[in-house]
Design an enzyme around this catalytic site. Structure first.
Site, PDB file in Angstrom:
ATOM      1  N   HIS A  85       0.495  -3.337  10.980  1.00 54.98           N
ATOM      2  CA  HIS A  85       1.721  -3.890  11.553  1.00 54.98           C
ATOM      3  C   HIS A  85       1.979  -3.443  12.996  1.00 54.98           C
ATOM      4  CE1 HIS A  85       2.253  -5.106   7.466  1.00 54.98           C
ATOM      5  NE2 HIS A  85       2.366  -3.855   7.054  1.00 54.98           N
ATOM      6  N   GLN A 134       0.821  -1.207   0.000  1.00 53.19           N
ATOM      7  CA  GLN A 134       0.000   0.000   0.000  1.00 53.19           C
ATOM      8  C   GLN A 134       0.858   1.261   0.000  1.00 53.19           C
ATOM      9  OE1 GLN A 134      -3.244  -1.874   2.923  1.00 53.19           O
ATOM     10  NE2 GLN A 134      -3.710   0.230   2.378  1.00 53.19           N
ATOM     11  N   GLN A 186       2.717 -11.030  10.132  1.00 56.89           N
ATOM     12  CA  GLN A 186       3.088  -9.780   9.470  1.00 56.89           C
ATOM     13  C   GLN A 186       2.068  -8.672   9.734  1.00 56.89           C
ATOM     14  OE1 GLN A 186       1.689  -8.432   5.732  1.00 56.89           O
ATOM     15  NE2 GLN A 186       3.493  -9.336   4.764  1.00 56.89           N
ATOM     16  N   ARG A 234      -8.629  -9.520   4.179  1.00 62.96           N
ATOM     17  CA  ARG A 234      -7.592  -8.880   4.990  1.00 62.96           C
ATOM     18  C   ARG A 234      -7.882  -7.397   5.146  1.00 62.96           C
ATOM     19  NH1 ARG A 234      -2.278  -6.457   3.894  1.00 62.96           N
ATOM     20  NH2 ARG A 234      -0.700  -7.112   5.423  1.00 62.96           N
ATOM     21  N   SER A 250       4.950  -5.945   2.718  1.00 60.86           N
ATOM     22  CA  SER A 250       3.627  -5.988   3.354  1.00 60.86           C
ATOM     23  C   SER A 250       2.637  -6.714   2.453  1.00 60.86           C
ATOM     24  CB  SER A 250       3.174  -4.565   3.698  1.00 60.86           C
ATOM     25  OG  SER A 250       1.982  -4.571   4.440  1.00 60.86           O
ATOM     26  N   LEU A 251       1.596  -6.035   1.986  1.00 61.35           N
ATOM     27  CA  LEU A 251       0.632  -6.658   1.091  1.00 61.35           C
ATOM     28  C   LEU A 251       1.319  -7.330  -0.096  1.00 61.35           C
ATOM     29  CD1 LEU A 251      -2.345  -6.993  -0.031  1.00 61.35           C
ATOM     30  CD2 LEU A 251      -1.814  -4.929  -1.345  1.00 61.35           C
TER      31      LEU A 251
END
Length: 317
Positions: A206, A11, A255, A117, A92-93
């Protein structure tokens, strides 16, 4: 391509109109968005190209959009060349995109999973109650120490701020309760940070506030078919390649409430012999970070969101 890694952005790399030029040159792009749209029940290509309802920057829409963009760029590459990278990593994503492209998870399943998610993350903390901020110019331990100081100011489980992304030396993102994040920004500036500013995000990723969402997400993972990827993936919660599906899933769930260790992930790639990188998705965020990590400054970088980047990488193979 034994010295090349493909990197998949998370993101923050989205933008209205992303991959339009690539779509004009490679039919795999719109085909990928059509597949995702069928799963989601709305026109994902229209959302990314026109964003008529201003949803692209809302987490539950951003995540499937970026996953699909990364997979689309990967498929465009695969249509152009049979060469495959030695290793993969996603920020991340972007780790979900890496898992799809590496063959660990089907694309349609991944679209469903990241849509969930995003929804779970959005629901975990009410709008406006969480926040994130970027801190530049302080080292990791300084930022960790400031987070601990701010969190200790109140005896309240919801009052917290912690390091969320170790993006590169001197660049750390923090996340937590909105007022605690604002307090951290003030403390960081007083400590000599070159910059400390809030980020325009809808959820605090996170950090511990996401632990309930992570628990639900890990349960949902059991509904899908997984296998070890054909191309190894450095997972960014621990900068390790997992050779067990259960461990891979646990790292993926963790994560969500533990920091992204991107600096360590890139160093792990370099230790494994990676010398060049391709950013497989929109933007140039990861290329910029890699240049600040280890020996990445002079490493060749290829941007696969544009036809020219694909051609340059093909010529280099």
């Amino acid at each position: 391509m034994q010295n090349t890694a493909f990197l998949f952005p998370g993101q923050g790399s989205q933008s209205v109109g992303m991959l339009a030029e690539l779509a004009a040159a490679y039919p795999q792009v719109q085909q990928s968005f059509a597949e995702a749209s069928d799963v989601l029940g709305y026109d994902l290509w229209e959302l990314t190209q026109q964003d008529p309802n201003d949803r692209l920057n809302t987490t539950e829409y951003t995540q499937p959009a970026l996953l699909t963009a990364g997979v689309a760029a990967w498929r465009a590459w695969c249509s152009l060349s049979e060469a495959r990278p030695r290793l993969l990593a996603g920020h991340s994503l972007g780790e979900y995109t890496a898992l799809v492209c590496g063959g660990a998870l089907g694309f349609a399943d991944a679209v469903r999973l990241v849509a969930l998610r995003g929804q779970l993350m959005q629901q975990a903390v009410p709008q406006g109650k969480g926040g994130m901020a970027a801190v530049l110019g302080l080292d990791d331990q300084q930022v960790i120490g400031l987070c601990e100081q701010v969190t200790a100011l109140k005896d309240d489980d919801d009052w917290l701020v912690s390091a969320a992304n170790f993006n590169s030396p001197g660049q750390v993102v923090v996340a937590g309760q909105a007022d605690a994040v604002n307090q951290l920004i003030e403390q960081a500036r007083e400590a000599g940070a070159r910059r400390a500013q809030a980020l325009p995000v809808s959820v605090p990723s996170h950090c511990e506030l996401m632990r309930p969402a992570a628990k639900q997400l890990q349960q949902a993972m059991l509904e899908y078919a997984w296998q070890l990827p054909q191309i190894p993936i450095v997972q960014n919660v621990d900068a390790v390649i997992h050779h067990d599906v259960d461990e891979m899933q646990r790292a993926l769930a963790a994560q969500l409430y533990q920091p992204v260790r991107w600096t360590d992930s890139v160093l792990a790639l370099q230790t494994a012999g990676i010398e060049s990188y391709a950013e497989c998705g929109p933007g140039k965020v990861l290329a910029g970070l890699v240049k600040r990590i280890g020996n990445g400054r002079g490493a060749p970088m290829f941007g696969l969101a544009q036809p020219g980047g694909l051609q340059e990488l093909a010529a280099a193979c």
